[in-house]
Design a protein around this motif. Sequence first.
Motif, PDB file in Angstrom:
ATOM      1  N   LEU A  62       0.859  -1.177   0.000  1.00 27.83           N
ATOM      2  CA  LEU A  62       0.000   0.000   0.000  1.00 27.83           C
ATOM      3  C   LEU A  62       0.902   1.236   0.000  1.00 27.83           C
ATOM      4  CD1 LEU A  62      -3.070   0.979   0.300  1.00 27.83           C
ATOM      5  CD2 LEU A  62      -2.411   1.454   2.675  1.00 27.83           C
ATOM      6  N   GLY A  63       0.713   2.107  -0.975  1.00 29.13           N
ATOM      7  CA  GLY A  63       1.505   3.341  -1.053  1.00 29.13           C
ATOM      8  C   GLY A  63       0.775   4.482  -0.363  1.00 29.13           C
ATOM      9  N   ILE A  64       1.449   5.122   0.596  1.00 26.34           N
ATOM     10  CA  ILE A  64       0.817   6.170   1.400  1.00 26.34           C
ATOM     11  C   ILE A  64       1.628   7.451   1.278  1.00 26.34           C
ATOM     12  CG2 ILE A  64       0.097   6.796   3.756  1.00 26.34           C
ATOM     13  CD1 ILE A  64       0.821   3.401   3.859  1.00 26.34           C
ATOM     14  N   ASN A  65       1.023   8.480   0.723  1.00 30.49           N
ATOM     15  CA  ASN A  65       1.694   9.773   0.553  1.00 30.49           C
ATOM     16  C   ASN A  65       1.311  10.656   1.746  1.00 30.49           C
ATOM     17  OD1 ASN A  65       2.834  12.127  -0.416  1.00 30.49           O
ATOM     18  ND2 ASN A  65       1.709  12.129  -2.368  1.00 30.49           N
ATOM     19  N   ILE A  66       2.277  10.986   2.576  1.00 32.83           N
ATOM     20  CA  ILE A  66       2.013  11.734   3.814  1.00 32.83           C
ATOM     21  C   ILE A  66       2.418  13.188   3.621  1.00 32.83           C
ATOM     22  CG2 ILE A  66       2.452  11.851   6.290  1.00 32.83           C
ATOM     23  CD1 ILE A  66       3.120   8.948   6.256  1.00 32.83           C
ATOM     24  N   ILE A  67       1.450  14.077   3.781  1.00 38.53           N
ATOM     25  CA  ILE A  67       1.636  15.485   3.428  1.00 38.53           C
ATOM     26  C   ILE A  67       1.239  16.375   4.600  1.00 38.53           C
ATOM     27  CG2 ILE A  67       0.862  17.315   1.846  1.00 38.53           C
ATOM     28  CD1 ILE A  67       0.276  15.066  -0.220  1.00 38.53           C
ATOM     29  N   SER A  68       2.063  17.381   4.866  1.00 41.26           N
ATOM     30  CA  SER A  68       1.703  18.403   5.854  1.00 41.26           C
ATOM     31  C   SER A  68       2.704  19.538   5.804  1.00 41.26           C
ATOM     32  CB  SER A  68       1.703  17.818   7.272  1.00 41.26           C
ATOM     33  OG  SER A  68       3.023  17.744   7.779  1.00 41.26           O
ATOM     34  N   SER A  69       2.429  20.569   6.583  1.00 42.59           N
ATOM     35  CA  SER A  69       3.389  21.633   6.829  1.00 42.59           C
ATOM     36  C   SER A  69       4.619  21.065   7.517  1.00 42.59           C
ATOM     37  CB  SER A  69       2.796  22.662   7.794  1.00 42.59           C
ATOM     38  OG  SER A  69       1.723  23.309   7.247  1.00 42.59           O
ATOM     39  N   PRO A  70       5.705  21.830   7.522  1.00 43.29           N
ATOM     40  CA  PRO A  70       6.834  21.411   8.358  1.00 43.29           C
ATOM     41  C   PRO A  70       6.402  21.377   9.825  1.00 43.29           C
ATOM     42  CG  PRO A  70       7.482  23.207   6.876  1.00 43.29           C
ATOM     43  CD  PRO A  70       5.996  23.088   6.801  1.00 43.29           C
ATOM     44  N   GLY A  71       6.796  20.341  10.534  1.00 43.13           N
ATOM     45  CA  GLY A  71       6.572  20.304  11.979  1.00 43.13           C
ATOM     46  C   GLY A  71       5.199  19.845  12.420  1.00 43.13           C
ATOM     47  N   SER A  72       4.426  19.238  11.515  1.00 45.94           N
ATOM     48  CA  SER A  72       3.100  18.744  11.925  1.00 45.94           C
ATOM     49  C   SER A  72       3.174  17.366  12.558  1.00 45.94           C
ATOM     50  CB  SER A  72       2.166  18.668  10.718  1.00 45.94           C
ATOM     51  OG  SER A  72       2.051  19.923  10.123  1.00 45.94           O
ATOM     52  N   GLY A  73       4.336  16.727  12.417  1.00 45.96           N
ATOM     53  CA  GLY A  73       4.524  15.440  13.087  1.00 45.96           C
ATOM     54  C   GLY A  73       4.548  14.232  12.159  1.00 45.96           C
ATOM     55  N   LYS A  74       4.956  14.413  10.906  1.00 44.55           N
ATOM     56  CA  LYS A  74       4.999  13.289   9.960  1.00 44.55           C
ATOM     57  C   LYS A  74       5.997  12.211  10.421  1.00 44.55           C
ATOM     58  CE  LYS A  74       6.026  15.992   6.398  1.00 44.55           C
ATOM     59  NZ  LYS A  74       5.898  17.293   7.087  1.00 44.55           N
ATOM     60  N   THR A  75       7.185  12.663  10.785  1.00 48.25           N
ATOM     61  CA  THR A  75       8.219  11.681  11.139  1.00 48.25           C
ATOM     62  C   THR A  75       7.890  10.987  12.457  1.00 48.25           C
ATOM     63  OG1 THR A  75       9.768  13.203  10.071  1.00 48.25           O
ATOM     64  CG2 THR A  75      10.713  11.326  11.207  1.00 48.25           C
ATOM     65  N   THR A  76       7.394  11.751  13.418  1.00 47.09           N
ATOM     66  CA  THR A  76       6.992  11.147  14.702  1.00 47.09           C
ATOM     67  C   THR A  76       5.890  10.114  14.471  1.00 47.09           C
ATOM     68  OG1 THR A  76       7.559  13.216  15.804  1.00 47.09           O
ATOM     69  CG2 THR A  76       6.203  11.670  17.051  1.00 47.09           C
TER      70      THR A  76
END
Lengths: 227, 227
Positions: free
Chosen positions: A30-44
């Motif tokens: 499953l391919g998941i494209n994760i998008i947000s502003s810097p610092g919204s918590g994507k990596t966490t």
Amino acid sequence: MKVNVIKNVLQANDIIAAKNRKVFKEAGLLGINIISSPGSGKTTLLEKTIPTLMPEQKSIVLVGDLETTRDADRVAPYAEEVVQINTGMSCHLYANQIAESLTELELNKADFLFIENVGNMVCPGEFDLGENVKVILLSIPEGDDKVAKYPTIFRAADMVLLTKIDLLGVLNFDLDRVMEDLRKLNENVPVIKMSSLAGEGMEEWLGWLKEQRNKSIGNQAKFITPE
Amino acid sequence: MKVNVIKNVLQANDIIAAKNRKVFKEAGLLGINIISSPGSGKTTLLEKTIPTLMPEQKSIVLVGDLETTRDADRVAPYAEEVVQINTGMSCHLYANQIAESLTELELNKADFLFIENVGNMVCPGEFDLGENVKVILLSIPEGDDKVAKYPTIFRAADMVLLTKIDLLGVLNFDLDRVMEDLRKLNENVPVIKMSSLAGEGMEEWLGWLKEQRNKSIGNQAKFITPE
């Protein structure tokens, strides 16, 4: 003339994105494209999600950043494979950067391919990478006007995660206003209130991910735990 | 080929930006390009700055947003004139959008021209609008890795405002790390720790603005308070 240039770039991108989607399907990913502003918590989010999916389900991560390998370094301990894509001056990933990364990976090793896009609420929404789902993060500290102000990305969302929800009491944030704005743009998109650090919303998020994978790929397990 | 297109767009932009800069100078305006992620506090900063500069010094505001007039509406009560520029799908303002706005404004009415760019840490750094100074906001909730991850914009900064500094005790944020990363990219850039809501750093910020205007325009007052 400018519009033509952009259209051609987008068309070329979409052709490659469609190929990526086919590769994901064949590999059972499953391919998941994760998008947000810097610092919204994507990596966490990824740091918490990937180990919780294991050992039954494994993940590959592609990380887009202008420079540095900081995010890739953070998820490396958990993921089967990680590729850092440095975009230089570009505010988003292109499908061809994904396609190039795929050639270097053992795709059969994993169930989920998370793509952490460059931190940006505008550009990533315009470039299909071949993902099956787009997940948009909005963190409480960013403010409750952001859905209305960045409608393109929220219109395209398959899932909206309201992150750092533990700050709801600390900061001014009108949740009703956000939900109202969101429903105008994207009536049925699911929304999860999350705190990756506190664990809130994690179970619902993992359930949704598995459901999406079953819908796209079928529900056979790729990895059978040895008896 | 793509690179050539981008170069041409950038070159065309720079020619118009140089003209804007000349118009600012002739009108006795300091042009300030304000850049940050969505939700770092650009509009709140303007809501607090503009009335505090008055009545001695007046402001015009140009606001870039994909859609909506929310930010323009917020600063309208304070500014002499406000123009909302809707960028549609574009992640930054172009110099020609500024040039078009200038033709509709009575520039002699003000001392400061604030340009609130589209919320974005990447694209706005690449497009000169003709401003005299670039002010970059980084809010504490965005995290202490952002300077290293978005180096282009911090390299170009004439001023860095660390906003929402009142959240320093609430969130994990390593200020030393941020300062160390920043000094590697931009050795002498001034940094102010701010909380627009609590008023922290405001005096220093206003002092810097006036100093910049004196440097660019000369220190004669445009508006003499009636005796």
